[in-house]
Design a protein around this motif. Structure first.
Motif, PDB file in Angstrom:
ATOM      1  N   LYS A  57      85.893  89.316  34.226  1.00 52.66           N
ATOM      2  CA  LYS A  57      87.356  89.337  34.235  1.00 52.66           C
ATOM      3  C   LYS A  57      87.894  88.056  34.849  1.00 52.66           C
ATOM      4  O   LYS A  57      87.252  87.424  35.686  1.00 52.66           O
ATOM      5  N   LEU A  58      89.075  87.708  34.414  1.00 43.62           N
ATOM      6  CA  LEU A  58      89.831  86.587  34.953  1.00 43.62           C
ATOM      7  C   LEU A  58      90.974  87.217  35.739  1.00 43.62           C
ATOM      8  O   LEU A  58      91.813  87.908  35.170  1.00 43.62           O
ATOM      9  N   SER A  59      90.986  87.012  37.047  1.00 43.72           N
ATOM     10  CA  SER A  59      91.923  87.714  37.929  1.00 43.72           C
ATOM     11  C   SER A  59      93.055  86.825  38.417  1.00 43.72           C
ATOM     12  O   SER A  59      93.044  85.610  38.230  1.00 43.72           O
ATOM     13  N   ASP A  60      93.993  87.466  39.087  1.00 43.97           N
ATOM     14  CA  ASP A  60      95.108  86.808  39.769  1.00 43.97           C
ATOM     15  C   ASP A  60      95.975  85.975  38.828  1.00 43.97           C
ATOM     16  O   ASP A  60      96.412  84.877  39.170  1.00 43.97           O
ATOM     17  N   LEU A  61      96.252  86.498  37.651  1.00 41.67           N
ATOM     18  CA  LEU A  61      97.125  85.816  36.702  1.00 41.67           C
ATOM     19  C   LEU A  61      98.577  86.144  37.025  1.00 41.67           C
ATOM     20  O   LEU A  61      98.894  87.253  37.467  1.00 41.67           O
ATOM     21  N   THR A  62      99.469  85.200  36.799  1.00 44.51           N
ATOM     22  CA  THR A  62     100.886  85.400  37.101  1.00 44.51           C
ATOM     23  C   THR A  62     101.765  85.306  35.855  1.00 44.51           C
ATOM     24  O   THR A  62     102.978  85.320  35.956  1.00 44.51           O
ATOM     25  N   LYS A 116      80.450  89.873  18.917  1.00 40.65           N
ATOM     26  CA  LYS A 116      81.439  90.902  19.227  1.00 40.65           C
ATOM     27  C   LYS A 116      82.195  90.454  20.472  1.00 40.65           C
ATOM     28  O   LYS A 116      81.600  90.262  21.525  1.00 40.65           O
ATOM     29  N   PHE A 117      83.510  90.282  20.330  1.00 41.98           N
ATOM     30  CA  PHE A 117      84.352  89.817  21.419  1.00 41.98           C
ATOM     31  C   PHE A 117      85.477  90.829  21.632  1.00 41.98           C
ATOM     32  O   PHE A 117      86.100  91.275  20.678  1.00 41.98           O
ATOM     33  N   SER A 118      85.745  91.162  22.889  1.00 39.81           N
ATOM     34  CA  SER A 118      86.890  92.017  23.183  1.00 39.81           C
ATOM     35  C   SER A 118      87.614  91.487  24.421  1.00 39.81           C
ATOM     36  O   SER A 118      86.991  90.994  25.363  1.00 39.81           O
ATOM     37  N   PHE A 119      88.937  91.597  24.383  1.00 39.74           N
ATOM     38  CA  PHE A 119      89.804  91.109  25.443  1.00 39.74           C
ATOM     39  C   PHE A 119      90.854  92.179  25.728  1.00 39.74           C
ATOM     40  O   PHE A 119      91.389  92.776  24.799  1.00 39.74           O
ATOM     41  N   GLU A 120      91.156  92.378  27.014  1.00 42.90           N
ATOM     42  CA  GLU A 120      92.146  93.390  27.367  1.00 42.90           C
ATOM     43  C   GLU A 120      92.894  92.949  28.616  1.00 42.90           C
ATOM     44  O   GLU A 120      92.287  92.535  29.606  1.00 42.90           O
ATOM     45  N   THR A 121      94.214  93.021  28.561  1.00 45.29           N
ATOM     46  CA  THR A 121      95.018  92.705  29.736  1.00 45.29           C
ATOM     47  C   THR A 121      95.147  93.964  30.584  1.00 45.29           C
ATOM     48  O   THR A 121      95.334  95.057  30.063  1.00 45.29           O
ATOM     49  N   LYS A 122      95.032  93.790  31.891  1.00 44.72           N
ATOM     50  CA  LYS A 122      95.116  94.921  32.838  1.00 44.72           C
ATOM     51  C   LYS A 122      96.007  94.551  33.994  1.00 44.72           C
ATOM     52  O   LYS A 122      96.021  93.407  34.453  1.00 44.72           O
ATOM     53  N   VAL A 123      96.706  95.538  34.466  1.00 44.34           N
ATOM     54  CA  VAL A 123      97.490  95.414  35.693  1.00 44.34           C
ATOM     55  C   VAL A 123      96.746  96.225  36.736  1.00 44.34           C
ATOM     56  O   VAL A 123      96.482  97.410  36.541  1.00 44.34           O
ATOM     57  N   LEU A 124      96.363  95.578  37.824  1.00 43.62           N
ATOM     58  CA  LEU A 124      95.576  96.244  38.850  1.00 43.62           C
ATOM     59  C   LEU A 124      96.399  96.547  40.085  1.00 43.62           C
ATOM     60  O   LEU A 124      97.383  95.972  40.361  1.00 43.62           O
ATOM     61  N   LEU A 171      92.572  89.625  33.037  1.00 44.58           N
ATOM     62  CA  LEU A 171      92.070  89.686  31.675  1.00 44.58           C
ATOM     63  C   LEU A 171      90.622  90.146  31.752  1.00 44.58           C
ATOM     64  O   LEU A 171      89.797  89.491  32.394  1.00 44.58           O
ATOM     65  N   LEU A 172      90.330  91.284  31.135  1.00 48.68           N
ATOM     66  CA  LEU A 172      88.956  91.773  31.058  1.00 48.68           C
ATOM     67  C   LEU A 172      88.393  91.319  29.724  1.00 48.68           C
ATOM     68  O   LEU A 172      89.061  91.447  28.690  1.00 48.68           O
ATOM     69  N   TYR A 173      87.176  90.785  29.731  1.00 45.04           N
ATOM     70  CA  TYR A 173      86.590  90.347  28.464  1.00 45.04           C
ATOM     71  C   TYR A 173      85.105  90.665  28.405  1.00 45.04           C
ATOM     72  O   TYR A 173      84.391  90.583  29.396  1.00 45.04           O
ATOM     73  N   LYS A 174      84.691  91.076  27.203  1.00 44.94           N
ATOM     74  CA  LYS A 174      83.292  91.350  26.897  1.00 44.94           C
ATOM     75  C   LYS A 174      82.936  90.515  25.682  1.00 44.94           C
ATOM     76  O   LYS A 174      83.622  90.596  24.645  1.00 44.94           O
ATOM     77  N   LEU A 175      81.896  89.714  25.811  1.00 42.90           N
ATOM     78  CA  LEU A 175      81.528  88.785  24.757  1.00 42.90           C
ATOM     79  C   LEU A 175      80.033  88.874  24.492  1.00 42.90           C
ATOM     80  O   LEU A 175      79.239  88.913  25.435  1.00 42.90           O
ATOM     81  N   LYS A 212      95.727  74.472  27.500  1.00 40.84           N
ATOM     82  CA  LYS A 212      94.525  75.165  27.041  1.00 40.84           C
ATOM     83  C   LYS A 212      93.395  74.930  28.041  1.00 40.84           C
ATOM     84  O   LYS A 212      93.062  73.796  28.348  1.00 40.84           O
ATOM     85  N   LYS A 213      92.842  76.044  28.558  1.00 35.14           N
ATOM     86  CA  LYS A 213      91.775  75.972  29.562  1.00 35.14           C
ATOM     87  C   LYS A 213      90.547  76.733  29.053  1.00 35.14           C
ATOM     88  O   LYS A 213      90.680  77.768  28.411  1.00 35.14           O
ATOM     89  N   GLU A 214      89.381  76.244  29.377  1.00 33.46           N
ATOM     90  CA  GLU A 214      88.153  76.921  28.956  1.00 33.46           C
ATOM     91  C   GLU A 214      87.915  78.177  29.778  1.00 33.46           C
ATOM     92  O   GLU A 214      87.945  78.147  31.004  1.00 33.46           O
ATOM     93  N   LEU A 215      87.694  79.277  29.091  1.00 35.87           N
ATOM     94  CA  LEU A 215      87.339  80.534  29.748  1.00 35.87           C
ATOM     95  C   LEU A 215      85.823  80.631  29.865  1.00 35.87           C
ATOM     96  O   LEU A 215      85.292  80.865  30.949  1.00 35.87           O
TER      97      LEU A 215
END
Length: 138
Positions: free
Chosen positions: A107-112, A130-138, A71-75, A92-95
């Motif tokens: 980014k938050l990595s290694d998600l399954t 301004k918040f943006s979130f994007e899921t990525k496959v690496l 998860l890529l995020y810009k806040l 629910k976990k705090e990011l």
């Protein structure tokens, strides 16, 4: 036959009420007050920017099939404070916790997971965010 009409009508009305009252299967709901809120949301990304925001905003994002998901995020938040949470497994976990003047590009990595919820919570009035979130496959 005329005696059955009220019974049939009552049964149809009861069935309609049961089907139309339905329950939401989503574990989180949005509830907020905002000014100047613009947002976009699709399966793999979500953005929101606002001049004022207070409350809870929820986004559901999906991942493509892969072993390495992030998860890529810009806040960015000018005033106030907010906490961003995520949920991939029913917990629910705090990011990140944002304070006035906070800027994050991480980014938050290694998600399954195959999908996740992003929960933006602002218990006080926040301004110019301004918040943006994007899921990525690496």
């Amino acid at each position: 036959m005329k005696k059955n009409i009220p019974i049939i009508s009552a049964a149809v009305l009861l069935i309609c009420c049961l089907f139309l009252s339905g329950c939401s299967s989503e574990p989180y709901t949005s509830s907020y007050n905002a000014k100047g809120l613009t947002q976009s949301h699709d399966d793999h990304s979500a953005t929101m920017s606002f001049s004022e925001f207070q409350g809870i905003k929820v986004f559901k994002l999906k991942f493509e099939d892969s072993f390495s998901k992030s998860l890529l995020y810009k806040l960015k938040l000018e005033t106030g404070s907010a906490t961003i949470y995520y949920d991939t497994d029913g917990t629910k976990k705090e990011l990140v916790s944002l304070k006035a003047g906070s800027v994050f590009d991480e980014k938050l990595s290694d998600l399954t997971c195959s999908s996740m919820y992003i929960i933006v919570e602002a218990n006080e009035r926040c301004m110019n965010g301004k918040f943006s979130f994007e899921t990525k496959v690496l």
